[in-house]
Design a protein around this motif. Structure first.
Motif, PDB file in Angstrom:
ATOM      1  N   ILE A   1      32.444 -26.771 -41.725  1.00  0.00           N
ATOM      2  CA  ILE A   1      31.489 -27.569 -42.499  1.00  0.00           C
ATOM      3  C   ILE A   1      30.142 -27.619 -41.786  1.00  0.00           C
ATOM      4  CG2 ILE A   1      31.018 -29.909 -43.342  1.00  0.00           C
ATOM      5  CD1 ILE A   1      34.031 -30.206 -43.793  1.00  0.00           C
ATOM      6  N   LEU A   2      30.169 -27.641 -40.456  1.00  0.00           N
ATOM      7  CA  LEU A   2      28.921 -27.667 -39.693  1.00  0.00           C
ATOM      8  C   LEU A   2      28.093 -26.416 -39.953  1.00  0.00           C
ATOM      9  CD1 LEU A   2      30.254 -29.017 -36.262  1.00  0.00           C
ATOM     10  CD2 LEU A   2      28.986 -30.284 -38.005  1.00  0.00           C
ATOM     11  N   ASP A   3      28.757 -25.284 -40.094  1.00  0.00           N
ATOM     12  CA  ASP A   3      28.041 -24.038 -40.383  1.00  0.00           C
ATOM     13  C   ASP A   3      27.273 -24.132 -41.699  1.00  0.00           C
ATOM     14  OD1 ASP A   3      28.541 -22.554 -38.156  1.00  0.00           O
ATOM     15  OD2 ASP A   3      30.242 -21.463 -38.969  1.00  0.00           O
ATOM     16  N   VAL A   4      27.928 -24.659 -42.727  1.00  0.00           N
ATOM     17  CA  VAL A   4      27.295 -24.770 -44.048  1.00  0.00           C
ATOM     18  C   VAL A   4      26.112 -25.733 -43.996  1.00  0.00           C
ATOM     19  CG1 VAL A   4      27.687 -25.349 -46.471  1.00  0.00           C
ATOM     20  CG2 VAL A   4      29.502 -24.264 -45.152  1.00  0.00           C
ATOM     21  N   LEU A   5      26.305 -26.854 -43.337  1.00  0.00           N
ATOM     22  CA  LEU A   5      25.229 -27.838 -43.247  1.00  0.00           C
ATOM     23  C   LEU A   5      24.034 -27.277 -42.472  1.00  0.00           C
ATOM     24  CD1 LEU A   5      27.239 -31.113 -42.494  1.00  0.00           C
ATOM     25  CD2 LEU A   5      26.168 -30.443 -44.648  1.00  0.00           C
ATOM     26  N   GLN A   6      24.303 -26.615 -41.348  1.00  0.00           N
ATOM     27  CA  GLN A   6      23.225 -26.050 -40.547  1.00  0.00           C
ATOM     28  C   GLN A   6      22.456 -24.989 -41.314  1.00  0.00           C
ATOM     29  OE1 GLN A   6      22.362 -27.155 -37.597  1.00  0.00           O
ATOM     30  NE2 GLN A   6      20.803 -25.637 -37.080  1.00  0.00           N
ATOM     31  N   HIS A   7      23.173 -24.199 -42.100  1.00  0.00           N
ATOM     32  CA  HIS A   7      22.533 -23.137 -42.888  1.00  0.00           C
ATOM     33  C   HIS A   7      21.589 -23.718 -43.936  1.00  0.00           C
ATOM     34  CE1 HIS A   7      22.064 -19.379 -45.071  1.00  0.00           C
ATOM     35  NE2 HIS A   7      22.415 -20.007 -46.182  1.00  0.00           N
ATOM     36  N   HIS A   8      22.045 -24.748 -44.651  1.00  0.00           N
ATOM     37  CA  HIS A   8      21.223 -25.322 -45.724  1.00  0.00           C
ATOM     38  C   HIS A   8      20.144 -26.263 -45.192  1.00  0.00           C
ATOM     39  CE1 HIS A   8      24.587 -23.884 -48.229  1.00  0.00           C
ATOM     40  NE2 HIS A   8      23.677 -23.838 -49.195  1.00  0.00           N
ATOM     41  N   ALA A   9      20.311 -26.733 -43.944  1.00  0.00           N
ATOM     42  CA  ALA A   9      19.296 -27.629 -43.377  1.00  0.00           C
ATOM     43  C   ALA A   9      17.997 -26.894 -43.081  1.00  0.00           C
ATOM     44  CB  ALA A   9      19.821 -28.288 -42.106  1.00  0.00           C
ATOM     45  N   LEU A  10      18.059 -25.580 -42.997  1.00  0.00           N
ATOM     46  CA  LEU A  10      16.859 -24.785 -42.712  1.00  0.00           C
ATOM     47  C   LEU A  10      16.140 -24.461 -44.012  1.00  0.00           C
ATOM     48  CD1 LEU A  10      18.493 -22.369 -40.098  1.00  0.00           C
ATOM     49  CD2 LEU A  10      17.190 -24.447 -39.648  1.00  0.00           C
ATOM     50  N   SER A  11      15.628 -25.491 -44.668  1.00  0.00           N
ATOM     51  CA  SER A  11      14.918 -25.308 -45.945  1.00  0.00           C
ATOM     52  C   SER A  11      13.432 -25.605 -45.759  1.00  0.00           C
ATOM     53  CB  SER A  11      15.503 -26.237 -47.015  1.00  0.00           C
ATOM     54  OG  SER A  11      15.214 -27.584 -46.698  1.00  0.00           O
ATOM     55  N   GLY A  12      12.655 -25.255 -46.774  1.00  0.00           N
ATOM     56  CA  GLY A  12      11.209 -25.482 -46.688  1.00  0.00           C
ATOM     57  C   GLY A  12      10.776 -26.830 -47.197  1.00  0.00           C
TER      58      GLY A  12
ATOM     59  N   ILE B   1      40.181 -20.198 -28.089  1.00  0.00           N
ATOM     60  CA  ILE B   1      39.061 -20.404 -29.009  1.00  0.00           C
ATOM     61  C   ILE B   1      39.462 -19.876 -30.374  1.00  0.00           C
ATOM     62  CG2 ILE B   1      36.697 -19.734 -29.564  1.00  0.00           C
ATOM     63  CD1 ILE B   1      36.146 -19.585 -26.569  1.00  0.00           C
ATOM     64  N   ASN B   2      39.315 -20.712 -31.373  1.00  0.00           N
ATOM     65  CA  ASN B   2      39.571 -20.302 -32.751  1.00  0.00           C
ATOM     66  C   ASN B   2      38.239 -19.853 -33.354  1.00  0.00           C
ATOM     67  OD1 ASN B   2      40.391 -19.900 -35.343  1.00  0.00           O
ATOM     68  ND2 ASN B   2      41.163 -21.972 -35.688  1.00  0.00           N
ATOM     69  N   GLU B   3      38.033 -18.545 -33.380  1.00  0.00           N
ATOM     70  CA  GLU B   3      36.746 -18.007 -33.812  1.00  0.00           C
ATOM     71  C   GLU B   3      36.404 -18.390 -35.247  1.00  0.00           C
ATOM     72  OE1 GLU B   3      34.163 -16.435 -32.598  1.00  0.00           O
ATOM     73  OE2 GLU B   3      34.925 -16.620 -30.575  1.00  0.00           O
ATOM     74  N   VAL B   4      37.403 -18.605 -36.064  1.00  0.00           N
ATOM     75  CA  VAL B   4      37.149 -18.986 -37.460  1.00  0.00           C
ATOM     76  C   VAL B   4      36.464 -20.341 -37.530  1.00  0.00           C
ATOM     77  CG1 VAL B   4      38.251 -19.485 -39.675  1.00  0.00           C
ATOM     78  CG2 VAL B   4      39.102 -17.613 -38.257  1.00  0.00           C
ATOM     79  N   MET B   5      36.761 -21.215 -36.561  1.00  0.00           N
ATOM     80  CA  MET B   5      36.231 -22.572 -36.589  1.00  0.00           C
ATOM     81  C   MET B   5      34.980 -22.740 -35.735  1.00  0.00           C
ATOM     82  SD  MET B   5      38.381 -23.804 -38.624  1.00  0.00           S
ATOM     83  CE  MET B   5      37.739 -25.451 -38.627  1.00  0.00           C
ATOM     84  N   ARG B   6      34.650 -21.762 -34.906  1.00  0.00           N
ATOM     85  CA  ARG B   6      33.490 -21.931 -34.008  1.00  0.00           C
ATOM     86  C   ARG B   6      32.188 -21.883 -34.803  1.00  0.00           C
ATOM     87  NH1 ARG B   6      30.091 -18.365 -31.205  1.00  0.00           N
ATOM     88  NH2 ARG B   6      31.326 -16.579 -31.901  1.00  0.00           N
ATOM     89  N   PRO B   7      31.339 -22.954 -34.720  1.00  0.00           N
ATOM     90  CA  PRO B   7      30.035 -22.927 -35.405  1.00  0.00           C
ATOM     91  C   PRO B   7      29.178 -21.779 -34.877  1.00  0.00           C
ATOM     92  CG  PRO B   7      30.587 -25.159 -34.694  1.00  0.00           C
ATOM     93  CD  PRO B   7      31.588 -24.255 -34.068  1.00  0.00           C
ATOM     94  N   TYR B   8      28.441 -21.148 -35.773  1.00  0.00           N
ATOM     95  CA  TYR B   8      27.698 -19.956 -35.373  1.00  0.00           C
ATOM     96  C   TYR B   8      26.588 -20.272 -34.365  1.00  0.00           C
ATOM     97  CZ  TYR B   8      23.679 -21.203 -38.338  1.00  0.00           C
ATOM     98  OH  TYR B   8      22.586 -21.828 -38.886  1.00  0.00           O
ATOM     99  N   TYR B   9      26.127 -21.525 -34.316  1.00  0.00           N
ATOM    100  CA  TYR B   9      25.062 -21.882 -33.381  1.00  0.00           C
ATOM    101  C   TYR B   9      25.614 -22.309 -32.014  1.00  0.00           C
ATOM    102  CZ  TYR B   9      26.281 -26.455 -35.385  1.00  0.00           C
ATOM    103  OH  TYR B   9      26.954 -27.550 -35.841  1.00  0.00           O
ATOM    104  N   ILE B  10      26.954 -22.264 -31.852  1.00  0.00           N
ATOM    105  CA  ILE B  10      27.582 -22.457 -30.545  1.00  0.00           C
ATOM    106  C   ILE B  10      27.899 -21.072 -29.993  1.00  0.00           C
ATOM    107  CG2 ILE B  10      29.541 -23.417 -29.280  1.00  0.00           C
ATOM    108  CD1 ILE B  10      27.778 -25.572 -30.349  1.00  0.00           C
ATOM    109  N   PRO B  11      27.145 -20.573 -29.002  1.00  0.00           N
ATOM    110  CA  PRO B  11      27.398 -19.222 -28.484  1.00  0.00           C
ATOM    111  C   PRO B  11      28.809 -19.094 -27.926  1.00  0.00           C
ATOM    112  CG  PRO B  11      25.321 -20.120 -27.633  1.00  0.00           C
ATOM    113  CD  PRO B  11      26.041 -21.250 -28.301  1.00  0.00           C
TER     114      PRO B  11
END
Length: 664
Positions: free
Chosen positions: A151-162, A245-255
């Protein structure tokens, strides 16, 4: 009509999934002109976004009563969990201005009954993009069945709006959902407690198997071929537990590097919480006057780290850089503490010396005596008493060289797999004879806590590969040295010439391995280990040490270490240099067997054939070494070539156009 529009904006009663506006609002727009109809439908669209959001909140919020679910169900993951509930709470919070605005709009409409629909639309249109974005987020969660950190991935993606208002609102929403993330992160890193019953965090627990005693796992004979993910497994509460580490659950902004550090910290805390009783009561540690508090990892630093994590949690925006800095600080403290226990108290330098003495044949006199006692046993196929017999021979050899009472010897024992394990091997693939004791013998080591983090089952498997090769080479060298007794009165020059050439090749190969490979790399490892005070750096240095030895001893079969053979023997055909060396070793065995057999009447004929075979093999070996030593990674091959062909005798015999002098 004005009040109908306001009521619609407050609570949308129709199905949120419907897209046929004209059919839904036919009774509302029947008396409106085209312009008013168009305005009303735009208002209805905004109301529809809000309605779908309200429907989601009612279904999945803390107070809905419908948030219990079986988290093992693939199709209901997004219907519960801490993250989805925090999401609904956050959405409800950021929509409070919208609801207050609708109330004020209703009051204004009551005081001014002649307000046009265009006023209502203009008043609420500023919320349109926010409602649309939230509705889109929720639709994505439902359609993709997302839950937990996804869910964090989706929120972070949509938070980058104009849109400034939308971005601000979604940042607040992210802040609310990140509270759950920080709670789980703090619990994992500081206490080793994975509060994640529904597997929402990007680190998950794997229970491998049940065990009988609550101690850390030690190396067993059957663990030689275990999957590498079990290398750092911990036995806790009678269960063999590992964390990944469960790669499916790791947020993309967490290296990934940051995720690995977080995993390491938590596993280290779990490790110290699972300290075996015998490690705590170790007499040598007690004699040093060490307090058992060293097994509680944080001490006074726990409060400081907790406060720092709390500050990050309270921050308005998620700062990956600050989190990474804090994780580095915590990891540094953990590794220093691990070094105190593993390096200073568990004596890792002494254990590394034992690896050299036993697996790398540093105790040459011990294994020379073992070869004398166990060669007939290792030459034959394994049977049900092979393990017992070789361990008796090992104990006898230790007594013969005055090591019978040495406690270090008691840490090692032999195993020769029989029956099930041998029957599973593909004998047809073994190029160099039957699967006898030389190709299947396993030297086991009783790993001391917490050094199992360094000497994992995979590492011990690699040590055994090196051990079997060195033992086989030492056996051949010993047999060649013993040949002179059988032929001390022989006047046949052909036998002595072949013997001398074989001895020259084996002695220089042995010297290359012992001096240029094992001793030099071990000296580098010990020098680095004495300088560093970091457990992770020590693990890295030891990994490099093993990799260099296996590479320079031609035991790396494939470029990818994960593809190493998992059997008891190695398919030497995968490495051309090792394949050639094993052919020479097999030739030495054949020569020794016919020389020691006085009834062989074809001895002269076989000796002539073996001499020709030796010349062919040496010529092939020199060509390989000459060709490969010019590569950037071929410096060790050049050293071996220099030892074998220092006077150009072999190269001139093989009619090579390029000798070692042209390379160095």
């Amino acid at each position: 009509m004005i009040h109908d529009a306001i009521l619609l904006l407050w609570e949308y009663h129709n199905k949120p999934e419907s897209t046929h506006y004209e059919q839904e609002f036919k009774e509302y727009v029947v008396n409106l002109n085209d312009a008013e109809k168009d305005i009303f439908l735009k208002i209805a669209k905004i109301a529809k976004y809000h309605g779908s959001i309200r429907h989601f909140i009612k279904k999945f919020s803390f107070t809905s009563g419908k948030n219990s679910y079986n988290h093992h169900s693939k199709h209901s993951r997004s219907s519960s969990g801490l993250y989805i509930q925090a999401l609904t709470e956050g959405i409800d919070e950021i929509l409070e201005p919208y609801r207050l605005h609708i109330i004020e709009l209703e009051k204004h409409a009551l005081s001014n009954p002649h307000l046009p629909l265009s006023y209502i639309l203009g008043s609420v249109e500023k919320f349109k993009f926010l409602l649309f974005t939230i509705s889109k987020i929720l639709s994505s969660i439902k359609e993709k069945n997302l839950y937990g950190c996804q869910i964090l991935d989706v929120l972070q993606h949509h938070a980058l709006s104009g849109n400034r208002e939308t971005t601000c609102a979604l940042q607040n929403l992210l802040h609310i959902v990140h509270r759950v993330f920080y709670e789980q992160l703090c619990s994992w890193m500081l206490y080793g407690d994975l509060k994640d019953p529904q597997k929402e965090f990007f680190i998950h627990m794997i229970e491998n198997s049940m065990v009988s005693t609550p101690t850390l796992n030690t190396t067993k004979a059957s663990s030689i071929h275990s999957n590498d993910r079990n290398n750092d497994s911990i036995i806790k509460y009678g269960k063999n537990i590992n964390y990944e580490i469960n790669e499916v659950m790791r947020p993309y902004y967490i290296p990934l590097s940051l995720a690995q550090k977080i995993l390491f910290i938590g596993k280290s805390v779990v490790l110290f919480d699972s300290t075996p009783f015998e490690a705590k009561q170790d007499s040598c540690l007690i004699s040093l006057g060490k307090d058992l508090k060293r097994f509680t990892i944080w001490g006074e630093k726990e409060t400081d780290f907790h406060v720092n994590l709390l500050e990050l949690k309270k921050a308005e925006s998620f700062d990956v850089y600050k989190l990474d800095m804090l994780v580095d600080e915590i990891k540094s403290y953990v590794t220093e503490h691990l070094w105190i226990v593993a390096g200073e108290e568990a004596g890792v330098l002494h254990e590394l010396q034992l690896m050299k003495d036993f697996y790398l044949l540093g105790r040459g006199e011990l294994f020379l005596e073992l070869l004398r006692l166990s060669s007939p046993l290792l030459n034959s196929l394994p049977n049900s008493v092979s393990t017992r017999d070789i361990n008796r021979a090992f104990q006898a050899a230790a007594r013969a060289v005055l090591l019978g009472t040495n406690k270090d010897v008691e840490k090692f024992s032999f195993d020769i797999p029989y029956n099930k394990q041998n029957s599973s091997l593909n004998i047809s693939n073994c190029e160099y004879g039957l699967l006898n004791g030389w190709s299947t013998v396993v030297l086991k080591y009783d790993v001391k806590w917490p050094l199992h983090l360094i000497f994992t089952p995979k590492v011990l498997h690699q040590y055994n590969e090196i051990f079997r090769f060195l033992l086989r080479l030492k056996k051949v060298q010993h047999d060649l040295h013993s040949m002179w007794y059988a032929f001390k009165e022989s006047r046949k020059n052909s036998v002595w010439q072949l013997h001398n050439k074989l001895m020259f090749l084996m002695d220089h190969l042995q010297h290359y391995l012992q001096a240029d490979v094992l001793e030099s790399n071990y000296s580098k490892l010990i020098t680095e280990a004495e300088k560093i005070k970091d457990f992770e750096l020590l693990k890295t240095a030891h990994h490099t040490f093993l990799l260099d030895i296996r590479s320079q001893a031609f035991l790396l079969m494939t470029p990818n270490e994960e593809d190493d053979a998992e059997g008891y023997y190695i398919d030497y055909q995968l490495n051309p240099v090792m394949s050639n060396i094993m052919d020479v070793i097999q030739l030495c065995d054949n020569v020794c067997s016919i020389v020691n057999d006085p009834t062989d009447h074809n001895r002269d004929y076989l000796i002539a054939g073996y001499s020709t075979r030796f010349d062919d093999l040496v010529g092939k070996l020199l060509k390989l070494l000459t060709a490969l030593s010019t590569q950037p990674c071929g410096m060790h091959l050049a050293r071996l070539l220099m030892r074998l062909d220092f006077n150009r005798w072999f190269s001139s015999t093989a009619h090579l156009t390029q000798s070692v002098s042209c390379i160095l």
